[in-house]
Motif scaffolding. Structure first.
Motif, PDB file in Angstrom:
ATOM      1  N   LYS A  87      21.366 -11.082 -21.023  1.00  0.00           N
ATOM      2  CA  LYS A  87      20.166 -10.317 -20.708  1.00  0.00           C
ATOM      3  C   LYS A  87      19.213 -10.290 -21.873  1.00  0.00           C
ATOM      4  CE  LYS A  87      18.731  -5.849 -18.932  1.00  0.00           C
ATOM      5  NZ  LYS A  87      19.159  -4.511 -18.493  1.00  0.00           N
TER       6      LYS A  87
ATOM      7  N   LYS B 287      19.028 -12.550 -24.270  1.00  0.00           N
ATOM      8  CA  LYS B 287      18.442 -13.887 -24.424  1.00  0.00           C
ATOM      9  C   LYS B 287      17.293 -14.069 -23.458  1.00  0.00           C
ATOM     10  CE  LYS B 287      22.523 -16.339 -26.136  1.00  0.00           C
ATOM     11  NZ  LYS B 287      23.474 -17.435 -25.878  1.00  0.00           N
ATOM     12  N   SER B 288      17.458 -13.612 -22.252  1.00  0.00           N
ATOM     13  CA  SER B 288      16.414 -13.764 -21.232  1.00  0.00           C
ATOM     14  C   SER B 288      15.161 -13.014 -21.637  1.00  0.00           C
ATOM     15  CB  SER B 288      16.949 -13.243 -19.902  1.00  0.00           C
ATOM     16  OG  SER B 288      15.933 -13.308 -18.926  1.00  0.00           O
ATOM     17  N   ASN B 289      15.368 -11.790 -22.156  1.00  0.00           N
ATOM     18  CA  ASN B 289      14.209 -11.002 -22.581  1.00  0.00           C
ATOM     19  C   ASN B 289      13.455 -11.678 -23.718  1.00  0.00           C
ATOM     20  OD1 ASN B 289      14.804  -9.050 -20.689  1.00  0.00           O
ATOM     21  ND2 ASN B 289      15.990  -7.763 -22.126  1.00  0.00           N
ATOM     22  N   SER B 290      14.209 -12.290 -24.661  1.00  0.00           N
ATOM     23  CA  SER B 290      13.582 -12.986 -25.804  1.00  0.00           C
ATOM     24  C   SER B 290      12.758 -14.185 -25.343  1.00  0.00           C
ATOM     25  CB  SER B 290      14.669 -13.423 -26.789  1.00  0.00           C
ATOM     26  OG  SER B 290      14.107 -14.154 -27.850  1.00  0.00           O
ATOM     27  N   GLN B 291      13.287 -14.962 -24.392  1.00  0.00           N
ATOM     28  CA  GLN B 291      12.568 -16.142 -23.875  1.00  0.00           C
ATOM     29  C   GLN B 291      11.302 -15.712 -23.137  1.00  0.00           C
ATOM     30  OE1 GLN B 291      15.424 -18.272 -21.524  1.00  0.00           O
ATOM     31  NE2 GLN B 291      16.467 -19.171 -23.323  1.00  0.00           N
ATOM     32  N   GLU B 292      11.388 -14.642 -22.385  1.00  0.00           N
ATOM     33  CA  GLU B 292      10.204 -14.168 -21.671  1.00  0.00           C
ATOM     34  C   GLU B 292       9.099 -13.763 -22.653  1.00  0.00           C
ATOM     35  OE1 GLU B 292      12.036 -12.272 -17.550  1.00  0.00           O
ATOM     36  OE2 GLU B 292      11.560 -10.989 -19.241  1.00  0.00           O
ATOM     37  N   SER B 293       9.505 -13.112 -23.733  1.00  0.00           N
ATOM     38  CA  SER B 293       8.508 -12.702 -24.743  1.00  0.00           C
ATOM     39  C   SER B 293       7.814 -13.901 -25.357  1.00  0.00           C
ATOM     40  CB  SER B 293       9.215 -11.878 -25.819  1.00  0.00           C
ATOM     41  OG  SER B 293       8.311 -11.547 -26.846  1.00  0.00           O
TER      42      SER B 293
ATOM     43  N   TRP C  95       7.324 -16.948 -23.995  1.00  0.00           N
ATOM     44  CA  TRP C  95       6.398 -17.567 -23.013  1.00  0.00           C
ATOM     45  C   TRP C  95       5.120 -16.739 -22.844  1.00  0.00           C
ATOM     46  CZ3 TRP C  95       6.180 -22.225 -21.447  1.00  0.00           C
ATOM     47  CH2 TRP C  95       7.303 -23.055 -21.425  1.00  0.00           C
ATOM     48  N   ILE C  96       5.295 -15.438 -22.900  1.00  0.00           N
ATOM     49  CA  ILE C  96       4.107 -14.582 -22.794  1.00  0.00           C
ATOM     50  C   ILE C  96       3.127 -14.872 -23.930  1.00  0.00           C
ATOM     51  CG2 ILE C  96       3.289 -12.189 -22.975  1.00  0.00           C
ATOM     52  CD1 ILE C  96       5.840 -11.375 -21.441  1.00  0.00           C
TER      53      ILE C  96
END
Length: 339
Positions: A32, A34-40, A42-43
Motif C-alpha cells: 500500500k 509503495k502504491s501511494n509513493s508511485q501515485e505521488s 505521477w502526480i
C-alpha cells in the motif's frame, strides 16, 4: 522486540507483529505504501507537464498576435496607395513645360545660351601632362625679345605670347621683381620663374539685358569667368577716350582674343568690348577665376568683378565703389547680332 500495540515479544526482522499485525517499522514497505509513493510521483510529473504546456501555449499565442500586428500597417499602406493611384488617374494630364515656355514666363536670365568665341590665356600648363609642350616652349624662356611689361600696378610682371601652330598658342608670365609685401604668398610669387598658360576658347554666357533702345536682334554676352585683372586710372567715365581700361579692352584684349575669328560661325560683335552695366545683369555673385587671372591677382577663390553704373562709373559686383589704380576682375562684355 516488544510490540507497541499488544506488548508481546516477536522477531526483530518481522515487518509486523505476528500476534496483532501492528507494523514494527522494520523491514520493507507494504504494498500500500509503495502504491501511494508511485501515485505521488505521477502526480508531480503530470503537474510539471501541464505547467510546461501552459507556458508553450501562452508563448505561441503572443507570437501570433505580434505577427498579425506587424502585417496590419502593410495592408493599410497598400490600401492607401491604391486609393491614391485611383485618385491620380482621375486628374487631367498636365501640359509639359518646355524650355521656351519657361523662358517666356520668367524674368530669369537664360541659363543654357552660351557660346565659345575667341581665345585667351586661361589654364596653367601641367609639368607632367604637358611635358612635351613645355620642352618646346622652354627654348623661348631665355630669349630676351618679346617680353612686354604689364600696366601698373602689375608692372613688376612681364608676359609674351608664343604660337606653336598646330600645338596651340601659349602665354608666358614671369615676375621681374617681388610682389608687394601685402600680397599673400601663392605659387605665383617666385621671381624669374616662368609660368605658361594655354590660349583656350572663351566661354560667353548670354544675359537678358535691359535693351535700352537696342534692336530686337541684339543679344548680350558676358564672359563666364574672370579672364584678367586690370586697373583704371580713374573711377568714372569709362566711355571717355582717355579711359585706359576702355582702350585696353578695345585694343590689346580685342586683338588677342579675336584675332582670326572673322570666319567663325558665331554672332558678329558690334560696338566693341566694354564692361557690363548693372542694369543689364541680375546675377552679381562672385565669379570663378581662370588660372591666368589667378596669377595676376594671387586670389585663389571666386572674386568680385568690375562693372558700370548707369552713368559709366566703375563699381564692383559686391556693391563697393571702385578705388582707382587697384586691380579688379575683368569679365568682358559684348553686344552681338543674332545669327
Amino acid at each position: 522486540m516488544i510490540c507497541k500495540h499488544c506488548k508481546k515479544e516477536f522477531d526483530n526482522n518481522l515487518p509486523a507483529c505476528p500476534h496483532c499485525g501492528f507494523p514494527s517499522g522494520n523491514g520493507k514497505k507494504t504494498v500500500k505504501e509503495k502504491s501511494n509513493s508511485q501515485e505521488s510521483l505521477w502526480i508531480k510529473i503530470v503537474a510539471i507537464a501541464a505547467v510546461f504546456f501552459l507556458i508553450v501555449s501562452t508563448f505561441a499565442v503572443v507570437l501570433t498576435i505580434k505577427k498579425n500586428d506587424l502585417k496590419k500597417p502593410e495592408v493599410v499602406t497598400e490600401e492607401i496607395d491604391d486609393k491614391a493611384k485611383k485618385e491620380e488617374a482621375k486628374k487631367p494630364e498636365k501640359e509639359p513645360v518646355t524650355k521656351e515656355d519657361k523662358t517666356e514666363n520668367t524674368d530669369e536670365e537664360p541659363s543654357d545660351s552660351t557660346v565659345e568665341y575667341g581665345m585667351y590665356p586661361q589654364s596653367l600648363l601641367d609639368s607632367k601632362k604637358d611635358e612635351q609642350i613645355k620642352l618646346q616652349l622652354s627654348a623661348k624662356e631665355s630669349e630676351e625679345t618679346g617680353w612686354i611689361t604689364f600696366d601698373a600696378p602689375n608692372d613688376f610682371m612681364q608676359y609674351k605670347d608664343v604660337d606653336l601652330g598646330a600645338e596651340g598658342k601659349y602665354r608666358a608670365v614671369k615676375l621681374i621683381s617681388p610682389r608687394p609685401n601685402a600680397t599673400p604668398i601663392t605659387k605665383y610669387c617666385y621671381v624669374n620663374t616662368v609660368y605658361w598658360f594655354r590660349f583656350e576658347p572663351i566661354e560667353w554666357v548670354q544675359v537678358k539685358g535691359a535693351q535700352n533702345g537696342e534692336a530686337e536682334d541684339t543679344v548680350y554676352y558676358l564672359s563666364e569667368k574672370i579672364l584678367d585683372f586690370r586697373a583704371s586710372a580713374v573711377a568714372t567715365d569709362f566711355y571717355s577716350e582717355n579711359s585706359n581700361l576702355n582702350n585696353w579692352l578695345n585694343s590689346t584684349f580685342l586683338n588677342n582674343a579675336f584675332a582670326g575669328e572673322e570666319d567663325q560661325p558665331v554672332p558678329e560683335m558690334n560696338k566693341g568690348v566694354s564692361l557690363i552695366s548693372g542694369e543689364d545683369v541680375s546675377d552679381l555673385s562672385n565669379a570663378e577665376l581662370t588660372d591666368y587671372a589667378e596669377c595676376l591677382s594671387t586670389l585663389t577663390e571666386k572674386s568680385p568683378w568690375l562693372l558700370l553704373d548707369k552713368d559709366g562709373k566703375f563699381v564692383t559686383s559686391d556693391g563697393n565703389d571702385y578705388i582707382p589704380n587697384t586691380i579688379a576682375g575683368i569679365r568682358p562684355f559684348v553686344k552681338a547680332k543674332k545669327q
